[in-house]
Design a protein around this motif. Structure first.
Motif, mmCIF file in Angstrom:
data_model
loop_
_atom_site.group_PDB
_atom_site.id
_atom_site.type_symbol
_atom_site.label_atom_id
_atom_site.label_comp_id
_atom_site.label_asym_id
_atom_site.label_seq_id
_atom_site.Cartn_x
_atom_site.Cartn_y
_atom_site.Cartn_z
ATOM 1 N N ASN A 104 0.926 -1.630 -0.334
ATOM 2 C CA ASN A 104 0.335 0.161 -0.067
ATOM 3 C C ASN A 104 1.193 0.495 -0.104
ATOM 4 O OD1 ASN A 104 0.659 0.974 3.095
ATOM 5 N ND2 ASN A 104 -0.551 -0.242 4.055
ATOM 6 N N ALA A 105 0.792 2.513 0.184
ATOM 7 C CA ALA A 105 0.825 3.741 0.116
ATOM 8 C C ALA A 105 1.993 3.395 1.153
ATOM 9 C CB ALA A 105 -0.070 5.146 0.056
ATOM 10 N N MET A 106 1.741 3.089 2.323
ATOM 11 C CA MET A 106 2.683 3.833 3.831
ATOM 12 C C MET A 106 3.436 3.069 3.308
ATOM 13 S SD MET A 106 1.333 3.967 7.665
ATOM 14 C CE MET A 106 1.653 2.245 7.652
ATOM 15 N N GLU A 107 3.562 1.634 2.835
ATOM 16 C CA GLU A 107 4.293 0.772 3.062
ATOM 17 C C GLU A 107 5.169 1.435 2.095
ATOM 18 O OE1 GLU A 107 1.867 -3.392 4.346
ATOM 19 O OE2 GLU A 107 2.339 -2.592 2.697
ATOM 20 N N ASN A 108 4.709 2.104 0.577
ATOM 21 C CA ASN A 108 5.835 1.389 -0.141
ATOM 22 C C ASN A 108 6.636 3.385 0.229
ATOM 23 O OD1 ASN A 108 5.471 1.127 -3.024
ATOM 24 N ND2 ASN A 108 3.820 0.972 -2.582
ATOM 25 N N VAL A 109 6.041 3.807 0.866
ATOM 26 C CA VAL A 109 6.662 5.100 1.839
ATOM 27 C C VAL A 109 7.884 4.197 2.705
ATOM 28 C CG1 VAL A 109 7.424 7.405 2.751
ATOM 29 C CG2 VAL A 109 5.561 6.615 0.599
ATOM 30 N N SER A 110 7.394 3.689 3.421
ATOM 31 C CA SER A 110 8.350 3.054 4.954
ATOM 32 C C SER A 110 9.494 2.199 4.030
ATOM 33 C CB SER A 110 7.214 2.185 5.639
ATOM 34 O OG SER A 110 6.654 2.828 6.132
ATOM 35 N N LEU A 111 9.714 1.439 3.241
ATOM 36 C CA LEU A 111 10.366 0.622 2.506
ATOM 37 C C LEU A 111 10.905 0.824 2.298
ATOM 38 C CD1 LEU A 111 7.833 -2.007 0.546
ATOM 39 C CD2 LEU A 111 9.378 -2.366 2.260
ATOM 40 N N PRO A 112 11.953 2.306 1.814
ATOM 41 C CA PRO A 112 13.303 2.780 1.172
ATOM 42 C C PRO A 112 13.976 2.384 2.422
ATOM 43 C CG PRO A 112 11.509 3.701 0.403
ATOM 44 C CD PRO A 112 10.291 2.795 1.079
ATOM 45 N N GLN A 113 13.147 3.471 3.624
ATOM 46 C CA GLN A 113 13.845 2.938 4.792
ATOM 47 C C GLN A 113 13.863 2.338 6.202
ATOM 48 O OE1 GLN A 113 11.199 6.960 6.968
ATOM 49 N NE2 GLN A 113 9.454 5.844 6.076
ATOM 50 N N LEU A 114 13.169 1.354 5.594
ATOM 51 C CA LEU A 114 13.821 -0.433 6.374
ATOM 52 C C LEU A 114 15.263 -0.929 5.858
ATOM 53 C CD1 LEU A 114 9.809 -1.585 6.138
ATOM 54 C CD2 LEU A 114 11.561 -0.325 8.550
ATOM 55 N N ALA A 115 15.367 0.082 4.371
ATOM 56 C CA ALA A 115 16.302 -0.350 3.670
ATOM 57 C C ALA A 115 17.672 0.099 4.003
ATOM 58 C CB ALA A 115 16.592 -0.381 2.159
ATOM 59 N N ASN A 116 17.285 1.542 4.611
ATOM 60 C CA ASN A 116 18.475 2.283 5.127
ATOM 61 C C ASN A 116 19.182 1.830 6.488
ATOM 62 O OD1 ASN A 116 20.124 3.437 3.837
ATOM 63 N ND2 ASN A 116 19.248 5.507 4.040
ATOM 64 N N GLY A 117 17.898 0.855 7.433
ATOM 65 C CA GLY A 117 17.877 0.687 8.663
ATOM 66 C C GLY A 117 16.888 1.758 9.371
ATOM 67 N N ILE A 118 16.242 1.918 9.634
ATOM 68 C CA ILE A 118 15.793 3.091 10.120
ATOM 69 C C ILE A 118 14.607 1.968 10.485
ATOM 70 C CG2 ILE A 118 12.917 4.644 10.441
ATOM 71 C CD1 ILE A 118 16.474 5.801 9.849
ATOM 72 N N ARG A 154 1.783 11.497 -6.248
ATOM 73 C CA ARG A 154 2.339 12.368 -4.733
ATOM 74 C C ARG A 154 2.874 10.745 -3.787
ATOM 75 N NH1 ARG A 154 -2.933 14.883 -6.281
ATOM 76 N NH2 ARG A 154 -2.743 17.141 -6.022
ATOM 77 N N VAL A 155 2.816 9.542 -3.891
ATOM 78 C CA VAL A 155 3.814 8.547 -2.823
ATOM 79 C C VAL A 155 4.517 8.750 -3.672
ATOM 80 C CG1 VAL A 155 3.122 6.359 -2.716
ATOM 81 C CG2 VAL A 155 0.835 7.777 -2.856
ATOM 82 N N ALA A 156 5.153 8.755 -4.492
ATOM 83 C CA ALA A 156 6.003 8.594 -5.439
ATOM 84 C C ALA A 156 7.517 9.722 -4.665
ATOM 85 C CB ALA A 156 6.264 8.071 -6.594
ATOM 86 N N PHE A 157 6.337 11.164 -4.988
ATOM 87 C CA PHE A 157 7.170 11.961 -4.528
ATOM 88 C C PHE A 157 7.733 11.569 -2.952
ATOM 89 C CE2 PHE A 157 4.622 15.211 -6.889
ATOM 90 C CZ PHE A 157 5.513 14.447 -8.086
ATOM 91 N N CYS A 158 6.486 10.613 -2.675
ATOM 92 C CA CYS A 158 7.072 10.754 -0.772
ATOM 93 C C CYS A 158 8.195 9.566 -0.620
ATOM 94 C CB CYS A 158 5.712 10.401 0.021
ATOM 95 S SG CYS A 158 4.888 11.461 0.060
ATOM 96 N N ARG A 159 7.947 8.484 -1.346
ATOM 97 C CA ARG A 159 8.982 7.633 -1.436
ATOM 98 C C ARG A 159 10.299 8.560 -1.908
ATOM 99 N NH1 ARG A 159 8.395 3.387 -5.643
ATOM 100 N NH2 ARG A 159 8.589 5.157 -6.824
ATOM 101 N N ALA A 160 10.203 9.380 -2.712
ATOM 102 C CA ALA A 160 11.688 9.614 -2.739
ATOM 103 C C ALA A 160 12.433 10.403 -2.067
ATOM 104 C CB ALA A 160 11.662 10.851 -3.911
ATOM 105 N N LEU A 161 11.502 11.277 -1.433
ATOM 106 C CA LEU A 161 12.024 12.008 0.080
ATOM 107 C C LEU A 161 12.247 11.285 1.113
ATOM 108 C CD1 LEU A 161 9.929 15.507 -0.433
ATOM 109 C CD2 LEU A 161 12.494 14.873 -1.259
ATOM 110 N N ALA A 162 12.137 9.589 1.273
ATOM 111 C CA ALA A 162 12.094 9.169 2.420
ATOM 112 C C ALA A 162 12.799 8.909 3.043
ATOM 113 C CB ALA A 162 11.111 7.996 2.664
#
Length: 227
Positions: A104-118, A154-162
């Protein structure tokens, strides 16, 4: 004076076309973008804007010249070092959103952060905050297929700035949207960039949108000039 967020110095790139033909795409590009500055990149089709963005984003390597992010020269560094710099310092937005359809949208924005150790808690909280800033918080639990084109971007923008990058690179970020939605989504993007104070290089064919940025540069015949 602090270092520019993005600095390209003498960047050159050529491609072999057939056995004897070589196409010079970038012929000694010099470019600096400061924190908080939004620069538009316009170019004829095939002029090499995607190549320039890929080199600036450490996805491709120049034949000559240097690429520095926040004062650190990354040309010639190891793949591991370049990958680390991309994850830490660079956000990418493309014409097509490329959201993961099974999340979902939130998971798409959260995943890059999880990959970065958050942590998951921190990642979800930041995702919710970013989605709220762009007006799609109520769609956080919807998968991409249930979102409109404008909502997806808009979700893609959030993912880019996550991961709170220093540099945003965008390749026709509203090119797949109708004019009205394009204007609305572009306003959202500009607001996010201004709010976060990052440096941005945005490629677009839309001259009206380009003129709303701080500078407009034209790439043609391997060179970069003010437009």
């Amino acid at each position: 004076m602090s270092d520019p967020i993005l600095r390209l110095s003498g960047v050159e790139k050529s491609y072999n076309k057939g056995l004897e033909s070589e196409v010079n795409v970038l012929g000694g590009i010099d470019l600096e973008i400061a924190a908080g500055e939004i620069v538009a990149l316009v170019a004829p089709s095939g002029a090499g804007k995607s190549t320039l963005l890929h080199i600036a984003g450490l996805l491709d390597t120049p034949d000559a010249g240097e690429v520095a992010i926040a004062g650190e020269v990354l040309t010639g560094r190891s793949d591991r070092k370049r990958t680390s710099a991309r994850r830490r310092d660079i956000g990418f937005i493309y014409q097509f959103h490329h959201l993961l359809p099974e999340f979902n949208a939130m998971e798409n924005v959260s995943l890059p952060q999880l990959a970065n150790g958050i942590s998951r808690k921190e990642a979800d909280a930041r995702a919710q905050d970013l989605l709220a800033r762009v007006g799609v918080a109520e769609r956080a639990d919807h998968r991409p297929a249930a979102l409109s084109g404008g909502e997806q971007q808009r979700v893609a923008f959030c993912r880019a700035l996550a991961n709170a990058p220093r540099l945003l690179l965008a390749d026709e970020p509203t090119g797949n949207l109708d004019p009205t939605t394009s204007d609305q989504v572009f306003d959202t993007l500009m607001g996010l960039v201004r709010e976060t104070g990052l440096a941005a290089l945005i490629a677009t064919h839309n001259l009206d949108l380009a003129r709303r940025m701080d500078r407009v540069l034209r790439l043609d015949a391997g060179g970069l000039t003010p437009a």
